[in-house]
Motif scaffolding. Structure first.
Motif, PDB file in Angstrom:
ATOM      1  N   PRO A  88       0.832  -1.208   0.000  1.00  0.00           N
ATOM      2  CA  PRO A  88       0.000   0.000   0.000  1.00  0.00           C
ATOM      3  C   PRO A  88       0.867   1.260   0.000  1.00  0.00           C
ATOM      4  O   PRO A  88       1.953   1.273   0.582  1.00  0.00           O
ATOM      5  CB  PRO A  88      -0.809  -0.112   1.299  1.00  0.00           C
ATOM      6  N   ASP A 130       1.408   3.843   1.648  1.00  0.00           N
ATOM      7  CA  ASP A 130       1.127   4.358   2.991  1.00  0.00           C
ATOM      8  C   ASP A 130       2.457   4.504   3.718  1.00  0.00           C
ATOM      9  O   ASP A 130       3.219   3.529   3.820  1.00  0.00           O
ATOM     10  CB  ASP A 130       0.203   3.386   3.728  1.00  0.00           C
ATOM     11  N   GLU A 146       2.861   1.976   9.228  1.00  0.00           N
ATOM     12  CA  GLU A 146       3.081   0.534   9.348  1.00  0.00           C
ATOM     13  C   GLU A 146       2.253  -0.267   8.349  1.00  0.00           C
ATOM     14  O   GLU A 146       2.670  -1.345   7.915  1.00  0.00           O
ATOM     15  CB  GLU A 146       2.768   0.093  10.777  1.00  0.00           C
ATOM     16  N   ARG A 147       1.084   0.250   7.982  1.00  0.00           N
ATOM     17  CA  ARG A 147       0.269  -0.455   6.984  1.00  0.00           C
ATOM     18  C   ARG A 147       1.037  -0.628   5.679  1.00  0.00           C
ATOM     19  O   ARG A 147       0.832  -1.607   4.954  1.00  0.00           O
ATOM     20  CB  ARG A 147      -1.031   0.313   6.738  1.00  0.00           C
ATOM     21  N   GLY A 148       1.920   0.310   5.375  1.00  0.00           N
ATOM     22  CA  GLY A 148       2.691   0.248   4.140  1.00  0.00           C
ATOM     23  C   GLY A 148       3.831  -0.743   4.159  1.00  0.00           C
ATOM     24  O   GLY A 148       4.590  -0.828   3.190  1.00  0.00           O
ATOM     25  N   THR A 158       3.266  -4.080   4.750  1.00  0.00           N
ATOM     26  CA  THR A 158       2.711  -5.406   4.493  1.00  0.00           C
ATOM     27  C   THR A 158       2.203  -5.480   3.059  1.00  0.00           C
ATOM     28  O   THR A 158       1.308  -4.716   2.668  1.00  0.00           O
ATOM     29  CB  THR A 158       1.549  -5.716   5.463  1.00  0.00           C
ATOM     30  N   ASP A 174       0.094  -6.424  -0.047  1.00  0.00           N
ATOM     31  CA  ASP A 174      -1.317  -6.789  -0.144  1.00  0.00           C
ATOM     32  C   ASP A 174      -1.780  -7.038  -1.571  1.00  0.00           C
ATOM     33  O   ASP A 174      -2.965  -7.170  -1.828  1.00  0.00           O
ATOM     34  CB  ASP A 174      -2.192  -5.718   0.516  1.00  0.00           C
ATOM     35  N   ARG A 178       9.450   3.327   6.130  1.00  0.00           N
ATOM     36  CA  ARG A 178       9.475   2.412   4.996  1.00  0.00           C
ATOM     37  C   ARG A 178      10.830   2.421   4.288  1.00  0.00           C
ATOM     38  O   ARG A 178      11.303   1.378   3.832  1.00  0.00           O
ATOM     39  CB  ARG A 178       8.389   2.784   3.994  1.00  0.00           C
TER      40      ARG A 178
END
Length: 263
Positions: free
Chosen positions: A172, A174, A177-179, A181, A183, A247
């Protein structure tokens, strides 16, 4: 705003991105202008500058084309190093910002509004070409754009360009932290598309894998001479869209390709 991934034609891509950049240019220059500087050459959100990297080699006396020049910051730096520079961009509003900087600095950079897939120059017009996140991620046919750059370069001329690192497309966009993983498949080449309320594409960005880029570069008549994947530098705390220190210390954000035009 709706977001999706689907095939988008060359015409749809050009129309969407011309309109998007015309509408976003003011905010873009307001947000990033200080980082880019009126006469600075910054290759990527990691902050790698040509003054330190010297990926283009010696430029004094060379005729240089900047593809996707935006407001012409990189071109001005090159002109300050003694090169004769011309910039092209799809967005008229971005070129108006180039004119604004001309008036502010008192030194004009020649620019033209043009699609990277159809450059308005004669064959072998330039010694060198460059593009810092300009044009190549935003064209439907990157091979056509690369062939056009090869056409306007003399044999042995250099083309250096930076794009989002292909691996980022599996994650993602982002900075948090979402960025971190993945997906989506790295191998899904469906373009990222934003749609207006009537379903018309309003922004398009195309994904190519690292292997795709190498194949396109070779097929366009270039030899790949180098590949730079800038590391996130210590003390660099700027967040730019999905780029961030979090990141950047774990994932490459930018790929810079150094290409030589075959004779």
């Amino acid at each position: 705003m709706d977001v999706g991934r689907r095939a988008v034609s060359r015409t749809e891509t050009a129309r969407a991105n011309r309109g998007w950049w015309d509408g976003a240019a003011d905010d873009y220059q307001s947000e990033h202008g200080d980082f880019l500087r009126d006469d600075g050459f910054v290759w990527c959100p990691e902050g790698l500058g040509e003054a330190d990297a010297r990926l283009l080699g010696q430029v004094p006396g060379l005729r240089i084309l900047e593809v996707g020049c935006g407001a012409g910051q990189c071109g001005r730096w090159l002109a300050g190093e003694g090169a004769a520079v011309v910039g092209v961009d799809l967005s008229y509003r971005q070129l108006q910002h180039s004119r604004r900087i001309d008036l502010d600095t008192g030194s004009a950079l020649p620019v033209a509004q043009a699609d990277a897939e159809a450059l308005p120059f004669r064959d072998a017009s330039f010694d060198l070409a460059c593009s810092a996140f300009g044009a190549l991620p935003f064209v439907a046919d990157a091979g056509a754009a690369l062939r056009e750059v090869r056409r306007v370069l003399r044999p042995g001329g250099r083309f250096v360009f930076s794009v989002s690192h292909p691996i980022r497309w599996a994650f993602p966009d982002d900075p948090g932290e979402r960025g971190l993983t993945a997906d989506r498949p790295y191998f899904d080449r469906s373009p990222y598309v934003e749609f207006s309320e009537d379903g018309t594409p309003s922004y398009v960005e195309h994904h190519r894998t690292m292997g795709d880029w190498v194949g396109l570069i070779h097929a366009a008549g270039f030899t790949l001479a180098g590949l730079v994947e800038p590391e996130w530098p210590e003390g660099h705390d700027r967040i730019w869209g999905g780029w961030s220190p979090l990141r950047g210390r774990l994932l490459p954000g930018t790929a810079i390709f150094q290409c030589l035009a075959r004779g």
